[in-house]
Design an enzyme around this catalytic site. Structure first.
Site, PDB file in Angstrom:
ATOM      1  CE  LYS A   1      -3.527  66.098  67.091  1.00 28.03           C
ATOM      2  NZ  LYS A   1      -3.597  64.663  66.788  1.00 28.03           N
ATOM      3  CG  ASN A   2      -6.143  65.209  64.008  1.00 30.60           C
ATOM      4  OD1 ASN A   2      -4.996  65.067  64.421  1.00 30.60           O
ATOM      5  ND2 ASN A   2      -7.202  64.947  64.751  1.00 30.60           N
TER       6      ASN A   2
ATOM      7  NE  ARG B   1      -4.461  55.179  65.184  1.00 30.96           N
ATOM      8  CZ  ARG B   1      -4.602  53.960  64.713  1.00 30.96           C
ATOM      9  NH1 ARG B   1      -3.874  52.992  65.203  1.00 30.96           N
ATOM     10  NH2 ARG B   1      -5.474  53.722  63.752  1.00 30.96           N
TER      11      ARG B   1
ATOM     12  CB  CYS C   1      -2.642  55.569  72.393  1.00 32.77           C
ATOM     13  SG  CYS C   1      -4.294  55.803  71.794  1.00 32.77           S
TER      14      CYS C   1
ATOM     15  NE  ARG D   1      -6.224  55.829  68.038  1.00 36.49           N
ATOM     16  CZ  ARG D   1      -5.700  57.046  67.988  1.00 36.49           C
ATOM     17  NH1 ARG D   1      -4.980  57.512  68.987  1.00 36.49           N
ATOM     18  NH2 ARG D   1      -5.867  57.775  66.897  1.00 36.49           N
ATOM     19  N   PRO D   2      -6.132  49.482  66.387  1.00 33.71           N
ATOM     20  CG  PRO D   2      -7.687  47.863  65.809  1.00 33.71           C
ATOM     21  CD  PRO D   2      -7.439  48.958  66.795  1.00 33.71           C
ATOM     22  CB  VAL D   3      -3.232  49.663  61.370  1.00 38.79           C
ATOM     23  CG1 VAL D   3      -2.852  50.923  62.130  1.00 38.79           C
ATOM     24  CG2 VAL D   3      -2.234  48.542  61.609  1.00 38.79           C
TER      25      VAL D   3
ATOM     26  CG  ASP E   1     -10.544  64.093  67.951  1.00 34.29           C
ATOM     27  OD1 ASP E   1      -9.957  64.289  66.882  1.00 34.29           O
ATOM     28  OD2 ASP E   1     -10.541  62.988  68.533  1.00 34.29           O
TER      29      ASP E   1
ATOM     30  NE  ARG F   1       0.698  63.049  70.711  1.00 31.59           N
ATOM     31  CZ  ARG F   1       0.379  61.808  70.414  1.00 31.59           C
ATOM     32  NH1 ARG F   1       0.177  60.929  71.390  1.00 31.59           N
ATOM     33  NH2 ARG F   1       0.237  61.403  69.175  1.00 31.59           N
TER      34      ARG F   1
HETATM   35  C1  EPZ Z   1      -8.039  60.076  63.633  1.00 31.30           C
HETATM   36  O1  EPZ Z   1      -7.482  58.947  64.276  1.00 31.30           O
HETATM   37  C2  EPZ Z   1      -7.583  61.279  64.450  1.00 31.30           C
HETATM   38  N1  EPZ Z   1      -6.123  61.369  64.446  1.00 31.30           N
HETATM   39  C3  EPZ Z   1      -8.095  61.146  65.896  1.00 31.30           C
HETATM   40  O2  EPZ Z   1      -7.729  62.340  66.592  1.00 31.30           O
HETATM   41  C4  EPZ Z   1      -9.625  61.063  65.864  1.00 31.30           C
HETATM   42  O3  EPZ Z   1     -10.101  60.874  67.173  1.00 31.30           O
HETATM   43  C5  EPZ Z   1     -10.039  59.875  64.973  1.00 31.30           C
HETATM   44  O4  EPZ Z   1      -9.475  60.038  63.651  1.00 31.30           O
HETATM   45  C6  EPZ Z   1     -11.552  59.780  64.835  1.00 31.30           C
HETATM   46  O5  EPZ Z   1     -12.070  60.971  64.341  1.00 31.30           O
HETATM   47  C7  EPZ Z   1      -5.510  61.905  63.375  1.00 31.30           C
HETATM   48  O6  EPZ Z   1      -6.137  62.312  62.407  1.00 31.30           O
HETATM   49  C8  EPZ Z   1      -4.014  61.975  63.434  1.00 31.30           C
HETATM   50  P1  EPZ Z   1      -9.890  56.007  62.972  1.00 31.30           P
HETATM   51  P2  EPZ Z   1      -7.515  57.488  63.522  1.00 31.30           P
HETATM   52  O7  EPZ Z   1      -9.030  55.210  62.072  1.00 31.30           O
HETATM   53  O8  EPZ Z   1      -7.244  57.680  62.087  1.00 31.30           O
HETATM   54  C9  EPZ Z   1     -10.851  51.793  64.943  1.00 31.30           C
HETATM   55  C10 EPZ Z   1      -6.873  63.608  68.370  1.00 31.30           C
HETATM   56  O9  EPZ Z   1      -7.264  63.741  69.533  1.00 31.30           O
HETATM   57  N2  EPZ Z   1     -10.011  51.271  63.844  1.00 31.30           N
HETATM   58  O10 EPZ Z   1     -11.100  56.705  62.402  1.00 31.30           O
HETATM   59  O11 EPZ Z   1      -6.661  56.584  64.298  1.00 31.30           O
HETATM   60  C11 EPZ Z   1      -9.990  52.533  65.957  1.00 31.30           C
HETATM   61  O12 EPZ Z   1      -9.473  51.611  66.899  1.00 31.30           O
HETATM   62  C12 EPZ Z   1      -6.840  62.228  67.729  1.00 31.30           C
HETATM   63  O13 EPZ Z   1      -6.500  64.543  67.617  1.00 31.30           O
HETATM   64  C13 EPZ Z   1      -9.902  49.888  63.678  1.00 31.30           C
HETATM   65  O14 EPZ Z   1     -10.495  49.115  64.433  1.00 31.30           O
HETATM   66  O15 EPZ Z   1      -9.061  57.113  63.748  1.00 31.30           O
HETATM   67  C14 EPZ Z   1     -10.952  53.483  66.593  1.00 31.30           C
HETATM   68  O16 EPZ Z   1     -11.690  52.821  67.614  1.00 31.30           O
HETATM   69  C15 EPZ Z   1      -7.260  61.142  68.715  1.00 31.30           C
HETATM   70  N3  EPZ Z   1      -9.098  49.421  62.683  1.00 31.30           N
HETATM   71  C16 EPZ Z   1     -11.902  53.841  65.432  1.00 31.30           C
HETATM   72  O17 EPZ Z   1     -11.750  52.783  64.459  1.00 31.30           O
HETATM   73  C17 EPZ Z   1      -8.407  50.242  61.829  1.00 31.30           C
HETATM   74  O18 EPZ Z   1      -7.704  49.737  60.922  1.00 31.30           O
HETATM   75  C18 EPZ Z   1     -11.573  55.182  64.799  1.00 31.30           C
HETATM   76  O19 EPZ Z   1     -10.319  55.066  64.210  1.00 31.30           O
HETATM   77  C19 EPZ Z   1      -8.536  51.642  62.011  1.00 31.30           C
HETATM   78  C20 EPZ Z   1      -9.353  52.136  63.023  1.00 31.30           C
END
Ligand code: EPZ
Length: 417
Positions: free
Chosen positions: A22-23, A91, A115, A120-122, A304, A396
């Protein structure tokens, strides 16, 4: 809404085929927006999030088909807006920012809400894209980005964000000049996206390490690509074999992408080995022992897999701890496991787990994707019947989970709530 009914206590025995990731599929599907020609993706899992992403691609002007785990995509006329009603359900829609800004110079994406597992900000995505010349305004819940063409830059992520690295890989692939990304996420799914982009003609070096160099090209062409197997689905079934004290053989299990998990499973007395025929065999190797786990960015222990290993620790001898360092609220499964007799105490972002003789089946509620998987695993080993409500969370990220589990002996069925 559906629910799952599980009668626990059956050791699972047999073979399970691991589906596509999926990811990896989600960012690869978004990257199809960059292709000038037709794309054909194989090994795409049939999941809710995949269907949502295909809907998003259609709205953005990319025609798609999806049949027998094969997706075809062909961009007709790109549009810049990703609507809230889609983005709020997933997201990962924010991943279309990079391609749209890279090709159209404009993107209007609803700000993904938080969520169950955290805000989970961007911000890291936006900061990095600003370094490449994009300007953003927040207007009634939408991120509106514009740029007069992205320009390559040197970018250092404050945190190795998976989505941020993926968004910037796509943006930099069609930017003018060279981009150096530092402190990148090293997840295998990032590497799979990079390999897909390279198959389309992108010039990328270093994916899978913390420093990635991208030389922008004018155009990316269509291609054919097979999505990597889902290491988190595979890890979930490794735990299923161990928790039920059965013996499972996994086909297409990317063990090399699960080192941190496998190390912990072996510490818990679980046998996990690739066999000469390429399948991965898993079974207990004595009494399950508690361990200490800290979730980290790859190659550390994957967040995960945190909920799933917690379920396993609930029935281990002795005690263990799980520190969740990636998400601020990823312990929603703790209270539900407690309803089944688990003994877990929370302090800040650390769960202390004391193994119990056995869990008791009970009605429980799924809250997010991996918490749902954790409850299924607990239900498989609990005495009696477990009823898991709101399993749309599970759908999902797990393709036909009840079918795959029934095929190896689980007493599990899906019913409308
Ligand atoms: C990806 O999410 C995965 N989703 C998540 O899997 C996975 O848990 C995560 O990476 C970590 O490995 C997909 O690939 C679709 P991040 P993502 O950006 O990209 C913070 C599942 O169960 N952050 O590495 O959203 C954020 O809030 C899902 O399959 C910021 O603060 O993860 C989080 O605490 C859940 N600002 C941490 O970093 C940002 O701009 C990790 O986020 C981006 C992220």
């Amino acid at each position: 809404m559906d629910k799952l009914i599980i009668k626990g206590g059956v050791p699972l025995k047999g073979t399970i085929n691991v589906s596509g990731s999926k990811n990896a599929a989600l960012p690869i599907l978004t990257a199809c927006l960059l292709a000038k020609g037709p794309v054909r993706l194989t090994n795409v899992p049939r999941l809710r999030d995949i269907n949502t992403t295909l809907k998003l691609l259609n709205i953005l002007g990319c025609e798609t088909t999806f049949e027998d785990n094969v997706v075809t995509a062909q961009v007709k006329e790109l549009k810049p807006e990703a609507p809230y009603e889609l983005v709020k359900t997933m997201r990962a829609s924010v991943l279309c920012l990079g391609p749209l800004l890279g090709l159209l110079g404009e993107a209007k994406v609803a700000l993904p809400g938080g969520c169950a597992i955290g805000a989970r900000p961007v911000d890291l995505h936006l900061k990095a894209l600003e370094r490449m010349g994009a300007k953003f305004i927040l207007d009634s819940g939408y991120i509106h980005g514009i740029c007069g063409g992205l320009v390559g830059a040197r970018i250092m992520f404050d945190f190795p964000t998976v989505g941020g690295t993926e968004n910037l890989l796509m943006a930099a692939s069609v930017a003018k000049g060279c981009t150096i990304l530092e402190n990148c996420a090293r997840e295998p799914e990032v590497v799979d996206l990079a390999n897909f982009l390279i198959a389309m003609g992108a010039r990328i070096r270093g994916a899978g390490t913390s420093v990635i160099e991208v030389e922008g090209v004018r155009e990316l062409k269509g291609c054919e690509y097979r999505v990597m197997p889902d290491r988190i689905e595979a890890g979930t079934y490794l735990v299923a074999g161990a928790i039920t004290d059965g013996e499972l053989k996994l086909v297409d299990c990317p063990l090399e992408d699960l080192d941190a998990l496998v190390t912990k499973l072996r510490e818990m007395n679980v046998y996990v080995e690739k066999q000469t025929d390429g399948t991965v065999l898993v079974h207990r190797n004595g009494p399950l022992m508690g361990v200490d786990v800290v979730t980290q960015p790859h190659p550390g222990f994957p967040t995960d897999m945190q909920a799933q290993v917690m379920a396993l620790m609930c029935v281990a001898e002795g005690s263990g701890s799980i520190q969740e360092k990636i998400f601020e609220n990823r312990f929603m499964h703790v209270s539900e496991l407690g309803r089944m007799g688990a003994r877990i105490t929370l302090k800040d972002r650390t769960a202390m787990v004391r193994g119990v003789e056995h869990l008791e089946g009970a009605p429980v509620m799924a809250s997010d994707l991996r918490a749902s998987a954790s409850l299924v695993l607990a239900g498989l080993v609990a005495k009696g019947t477990t009823e898991i409500q709101r399993i749309y969370h599970l759908d999902r990220g797990y393709e036909r989970m009840e079918e795959k589990l029934s095929a190896v002996g689980a007493i599990i069925r899906r019913e409308p709530e």
